[in-house]
Write a protein that holds these residues in place. Structure first.
Motif, PDB file in Angstrom:
ATOM      1  N   HIS A 146       0.811  -1.219   0.000  1.00 25.92           N
ATOM      2  CA  HIS A 146       0.000   0.000   0.000  1.00 25.92           C
ATOM      3  C   HIS A 146       0.845   1.271   0.000  1.00 25.92           C
ATOM      4  O   HIS A 146       0.299   2.373  -0.143  1.00 25.92           O
ATOM      5  CB  HIS A 146      -0.940   0.008   1.216  1.00 25.92           C
ATOM      6  N   GLU A 203       3.570   3.351  -5.399  1.00 29.65           N
ATOM      7  CA  GLU A 203       2.888   3.799  -6.604  1.00 29.65           C
ATOM      8  C   GLU A 203       3.724   3.361  -7.799  1.00 29.65           C
ATOM      9  O   GLU A 203       4.937   3.163  -7.682  1.00 29.65           O
ATOM     10  CB  GLU A 203       2.691   5.317  -6.606  1.00 29.65           C
ATOM     11  N   ARG A 248      -1.712   3.342  -8.420  1.00 32.89           N
ATOM     12  CA  ARG A 248      -1.365   2.576  -7.219  1.00 32.89           C
ATOM     13  C   ARG A 248      -1.918   1.159  -7.283  1.00 32.89           C
ATOM     14  O   ARG A 248      -1.770   0.394  -6.333  1.00 32.89           O
ATOM     15  CB  ARG A 248      -1.886   3.292  -5.967  1.00 32.89           C
ATOM     16  N   SER A 290       8.503   1.390  -9.915  1.00 32.67           N
ATOM     17  CA  SER A 290       7.778   1.689  -8.671  1.00 32.67           C
ATOM     18  C   SER A 290       8.599   2.608  -7.778  1.00 32.67           C
ATOM     19  O   SER A 290       9.824   2.683  -7.896  1.00 32.67           O
ATOM     20  CB  SER A 290       7.467   0.393  -7.906  1.00 32.67           C
ATOM     21  N   HIS A 303       5.151   6.250  -2.296  1.00 35.32           N
ATOM     22  CA  HIS A 303       4.403   7.476  -2.542  1.00 35.32           C
ATOM     23  C   HIS A 303       4.456   8.413  -1.331  1.00 35.32           C
ATOM     24  O   HIS A 303       4.987   8.078  -0.266  1.00 35.32           O
ATOM     25  CB  HIS A 303       2.962   7.169  -2.955  1.00 35.32           C
TER      26      HIS A 303
END
Length: 402
Positions: free
Chosen positions: A267, A270, A292, A312, A315
């Motif tokens: 989680h 991004e 995401r 990646s 974030h």
């Protein structure tokens, strides 16, 4: 008559006001500044211990509360930081390569000042920077990367003014340590220390990680460099290795990728998807999309072929900043036929084998003629040569069939 009385009353009123102000000033309370300000280096490569004493004039004060207004210049943010406290000490982080400026005032509030708050003038102290060695001898290009939250590498380049064979040492400190320690594992280049490697287990996040790179040569004085970082802002994820492309309805392509096994929570990531569209006119266009999710659906309208790659990073809700991972390999739809590569390989292999067989035949013919002119080649050697030639021809036929 009324105007005449008012004219003579005005000076009297002004005199009364003047006498009242003079009476108040004679009883006005002043507040003294704090005394004996000190700044101590705790050996933690940045945090300094600021301490002071209360003004002696307030020793017997009972009906007022005393606080202190502390300001120090934050060179990381280029502004003054303000702290109000009832204590007579405070710990703050500083860049030891720059001047340390601290100023403190006394705040008095309560019945002794008629319920108001009085502030004393500032008492200020300045600590000069810890500069050793020539200015041009500071290390260059210092930077740290926290790879997959598993290990961190901090590297640097030697300065232009470094004497030959001079070495550097790295020391670090964070709040989980009592005192600063030396680099656990140096990185070397051509016999010189150019970096340090840290294991992930010993790296705390969301706290200052202080570093000093200085001279380790006793006979050479080089300029020390101080750095303070928070390692969650230096994370570089691993590259994505697997992309899946699947054709969907209405000429759409669904791209899906699998994250590598690492300590970074899903989680917190991004992803940037770069897609390359190849049109019927052979023109290519690039497009980048931030998401995401672990999937993305793209239309094939106006494209004969689309290619994708993904990278990646962490974030902004999990860190202030971070590094992009390396790009994945390109994956395309429709993919190029694999048979083309097999055909090319078969042709090259056939050509090499043919040349080799012809060379052997020529050599065998030459030896046979030489044998007829003089000494005959032993039958056993000739038979072995012919068997070897037949074997190569058999391999050649198999390659052609493929």
């Amino acid at each position: 008559m009324l105007r005449f009385k008012t004219f003579w009353q005005l000076p009297v009123i002004l005199m009364l006001i003047s006498e009242w102000n003079r009476c108040i000033k004679s009883h006005e309370i002043t507040v003294d500044s704090p005394e004996t300000i000190g700044i101590d280096d705790t050996g933690h490569l940045g945090p300094l211990y600021i301490h002071w004493t209360a003004p002696s004039s307030l020793t017997n004060l009972t009906d007022c509360s005393v606080r202190y207004h502390l300001e120090y210049y934050n060179t990381y943010q280029n502004r003054w930081t303000v702290i109000r406290t009832v204590r007579t000490s405070y710990n703050a982080q500083f860049d030891l390569e720059k001047e340390v400026r601290v100023r403190i005032a006394t705040l008095l509030r309560g019945g002794c000042v008629n319920g108001t708050e009085l502030k004393s003038p500032f008492a200020e102290t300045i600590l000069p920077p810890k500069v050793t060695g020539p200015v041009g001898s500071r290390v260059l290009g210092f930077g740290c990367v926290f790879y997959q939250k598993e290990f961190m590498e901090c590297t640097w380049h030697k300065s232009l003014d470094d004497p030959p064979h001079s070495q550097r040492s790295l020391y670090f400190w964070h709040r989980g340590m009592e005192q600063a320690a030396e680099c656990p594992q140096y990185i070397y280049s051509n016999g010189l220390k150019t970096g340090c490697k840290f294991c992930g287990e010993s790296l705390p996040e969301f706290t200052n990680f202080n570093i000093c790179v200085n001279s380790s040569s006793s006979n050479v004085a080089l300029m020390s460099a101080f750095f303070s970082l928070q390692i969650q802002n230096h994370v570089k994820p691993a590259a994505i290795e697997v992309l899946h492309l699947e054709a969907g309805p209405d000429r759409s392509i669904q791209v899906e990728w699998t994250l590598p096994q690492e300590r970074i929570p899903e989680h917190c990531l991004e992803h940037e998807v770069e897609t390359r569209k190849e049109g019927q006119d052979k023109q290519e266009s690039l497009q980048r999309i931030i998401t995401r999710e672990l999937t993305l659906t793209v239309s094939m309208e106006g494209a004969q072929r689309r290619c994708f790659r993904v990278r990646s990073r962490i974030h902004q809700y999990c860190a202030d900043r971070g590094f992009w991972s390396d790009w994945s390999h390109w994956s395309c739809y429709p993919d190029l036929p694999k048979s083309n590569a097999v055909v090319v390989f078969a042709l090259v292999a056939s050509l090499v084998i043919s040349i080799f067989v012809l060379s052997l035949c020529g050599w065998a013919l030459w030896r046979w003629r030489k044998g007829r002119e003089g000494k005959t080649i032993p039958p056993s050697h000739l038979n072995k040569l012919m068997e070897y030639s037949k074997g190569l021809q058999f391999i050649h036929k198999i390659t052609q069939n493929q």
